[in-house]
Design a protein around this motif. Sequence first.
Motif, PDB file in Angstrom:
ATOM      1  N   THR A 289      32.182  66.380  46.412  1.00 45.20           N
ATOM      2  CA  THR A 289      30.853  65.991  45.922  1.00 45.20           C
ATOM      3  C   THR A 289      30.246  64.932  46.837  1.00 45.20           C
ATOM      4  O   THR A 289      29.073  64.992  47.178  1.00 45.20           O
ATOM      5  N   TYR A 290      31.063  63.950  47.238  1.00 41.74           N
ATOM      6  CA  TYR A 290      30.583  62.892  48.124  1.00 41.74           C
ATOM      7  C   TYR A 290      30.096  63.462  49.454  1.00 41.74           C
ATOM      8  O   TYR A 290      29.215  62.906  50.098  1.00 41.74           O
TER       9      TYR A 290
ATOM     10  N   GLU B 249      31.729  54.939  41.248  1.00 43.50           N
ATOM     11  CA  GLU B 249      31.604  56.397  41.111  1.00 43.50           C
ATOM     12  C   GLU B 249      30.215  56.788  40.607  1.00 43.50           C
ATOM     13  O   GLU B 249      29.627  57.763  41.058  1.00 43.50           O
TER      14      GLU B 249
ATOM     15  N   ARG C  61      36.080  65.372  43.839  1.00 50.58           N
ATOM     16  CA  ARG C  61      35.182  64.225  43.935  1.00 50.58           C
ATOM     17  C   ARG C  61      34.763  63.990  45.385  1.00 50.58           C
ATOM     18  O   ARG C  61      33.585  63.781  45.676  1.00 50.58           O
TER      19      ARG C  61
ATOM     20  N   LYS D 215      31.720  71.295  33.171  1.00 53.35           N
ATOM     21  CA  LYS D 215      32.649  71.184  34.298  1.00 53.35           C
ATOM     22  C   LYS D 215      33.812  72.145  34.103  1.00 53.35           C
ATOM     23  O   LYS D 215      34.225  72.406  32.985  1.00 53.35           O
TER      24      LYS D 215
ATOM     25  N   SER E 106      27.779  56.535  43.213  1.00 47.62           N
ATOM     26  CA  SER E 106      27.994  57.596  44.200  1.00 47.62           C
ATOM     27  C   SER E 106      27.529  58.948  43.702  1.00 47.62           C
ATOM     28  O   SER E 106      27.508  59.911  44.449  1.00 47.62           O
ATOM     29  N   GLY E 107      27.234  59.034  42.408  1.00 46.92           N
ATOM     30  CA  GLY E 107      26.742  60.294  41.874  1.00 46.92           C
ATOM     31  C   GLY E 107      27.797  61.145  41.199  1.00 46.92           C
ATOM     32  O   GLY E 107      27.548  62.298  40.876  1.00 46.92           O
ATOM     33  N   ALA E 108      28.992  60.585  40.960  1.00 44.99           N
ATOM     34  CA  ALA E 108      30.056  61.398  40.373  1.00 44.99           C
ATOM     35  C   ALA E 108      30.047  61.362  38.844  1.00 44.99           C
ATOM     36  O   ALA E 108      30.644  62.223  38.215  1.00 44.99           O
ATOM     37  N   ASN E 109      29.393  60.364  38.248  1.00 47.98           N
ATOM     38  CA  ASN E 109      29.349  60.284  36.782  1.00 47.98           C
ATOM     39  C   ASN E 109      27.913  60.403  36.293  1.00 47.98           C
ATOM     40  O   ASN E 109      27.023  59.791  36.863  1.00 47.98           O
TER      41      ASN E 109
END
Lengths: 270, 344
Positions: free
Chosen positions: B235-236, A45, B232, B151, A48-51
């Motif tokens: 975002t991807y 994650e 999520r 967020k 992938s840029g999510a955290n």
Amino acid sequence: MIEVKHIAVRKGGKTIISDISFTVKPGKITVVVGKNGAGKSTLLETLSGANPLSEGEIFWEHQPYSTLSPQQLATLRAVLSQQVTLGFPLTVNELVEMGTYVSPHHLSRLSIRKFVRQALKKVELPSFGNRDFTSLSGGEQKRVLLAKCMVQLNCCQQPGINQYLFLDEPTASLDIQQQHKLISWIKEWAKQRNLGIFAILHDLNLVAQFADEILIMNSGRMVARGAPEEVLTPEILLETMDIHALVQPHPVFTCPHITTLPESLELHSQ
Amino acid sequence: MNSDYKSYLLSPLFLGVILLITLVGALFFGAYSMRFGEVWTAIFEASQDSTRFLILNIRLPRILLTALTGAGLAISGAAIQGLFRNPLADQTLIGVTSGAMLFAVLSIVLMGSLLTAFAEVFRQASVAIFAFAGGVATTYLVYFLSRKEGKTYVMTMLLAGIAITAFAGAITGVFIYLSDDQQLRDITFWSMGSFSGANWIQTGIVAPLILGGIFLLNRYAKALNAILLGEREATYLGIPVEQTKSRIILLTSLIAGVCIAMSGIIGFVGLIVPHLLRLLKGTDYHYLLKSSAIVGAIFLVLADTLARTIIAPAELPIGILTATVGAPFFLWLLIRSQQKSLAI
């Protein structure tokens, strides 16, 4: 090339992963293995840029990762998630088409359809376009999601720019025949497009055949890193993953073959 | 297969034509119904009789206000359902309705006695301004409560919305308890919604706000589609999710706030219109946002026409009609489609 340099991620005061460094190279397959809760998913994650990163930095082709927007990142990498639950039912076409959302090129209706059709053909679901995604089996859903990743990377392709594909347990919930098919599609695609692959996998024999480089994680740290024959040894497997295993040359391929054993047979195996 | 024929009938262009016919058709009906010739002369021949006044200054602004409100409520309902990935969601959920209700009641009860010296127009304006401010402010309270470390947690927002709605409901109850008979009657009618006071000033204020809001919301079709896969995944796919969420919440609260301020509480439009279109045509937000706005407008204009004529010369509150007509129709559609398309 993606360079990960001494990264750490903390959530709510708890350190999930720390001091991790490695590289993902274009055209190469990097696989991370480890026990449940080792921090593999968090690592994927984060990559992938999510955290957000708590420490360290990730460089995409020497560009600090923190300077890239979600849109820029999405043109560089696609993520095949383990599972996707929809808020409302969507058709396969609608879902796969989402891969084109971030494309920097202006795409006509016609070329969007072409991308979608090509990808669905690639994953051998050419007639599934109008089916409801939620009505598909787990394996079919996974293939549709892979098609979405293919569309995303194909429509964002720019000459001279490397792209990456991240896979979160791509073979979970697939039968053995499907596992091999999915892996061979990904391998073929990666080779053809010089994609860098970063994957989480559990099946050590699949890892041995698939990976160019293996990372082993334990309690949020990277405890081993190397080519399959360097890392997949009985000592390292026992030390890092509590697995008692017999490692032999693979009868067909040049990679190692691992036979996992119950603990009680440890002496016998030696 | 009649899918070609169906998709033609449901295309935004065709729905737009139906809307136009509905708008023109609605001009003929009311407490005093008219023949075609009368309407024609009234509009195109500059006579100064009462028919012309009735059509141009009473019916026309009212029909347009109704259409704008229907469009605004339906499109904001569709957006909220997508954002929360929840079929039960509509603007009620983000607190805009209960906040508007509380402040409208506050205005009716407290200001009513203060403003008796002023004209009726000022009292009405005060209720509208209070309702709008209350709706938007309450949504922002709910939004603020569900934010942490930059967020927005939509699940927290959903629950905070329910809690704030209950809390606002209780305070509203206190003021209703304190109100006198006339105020009680005002409150009851306000809470059932009506377009009976509609004029060009109201329509003129609402039109740019709602049309602008619809235009801006429409640009989030891709983002809303992607969010259906989860935040999520969105975002991807390159969607700036946090920014999208706060903009959609801002836009829907403004649109719904204006609608409620002008006409009171009209339930059901924001909930069923998007579902109706989802059942008939699918979830793609490129289609759903546009067509929800158009069908919402058609639905509310029809309901208001019925409200004006059914017990003429008196009028029925429109909120009663949207539920009595809308609910059975929606149930019929739901049973016919065997709940297949709503299963998640």
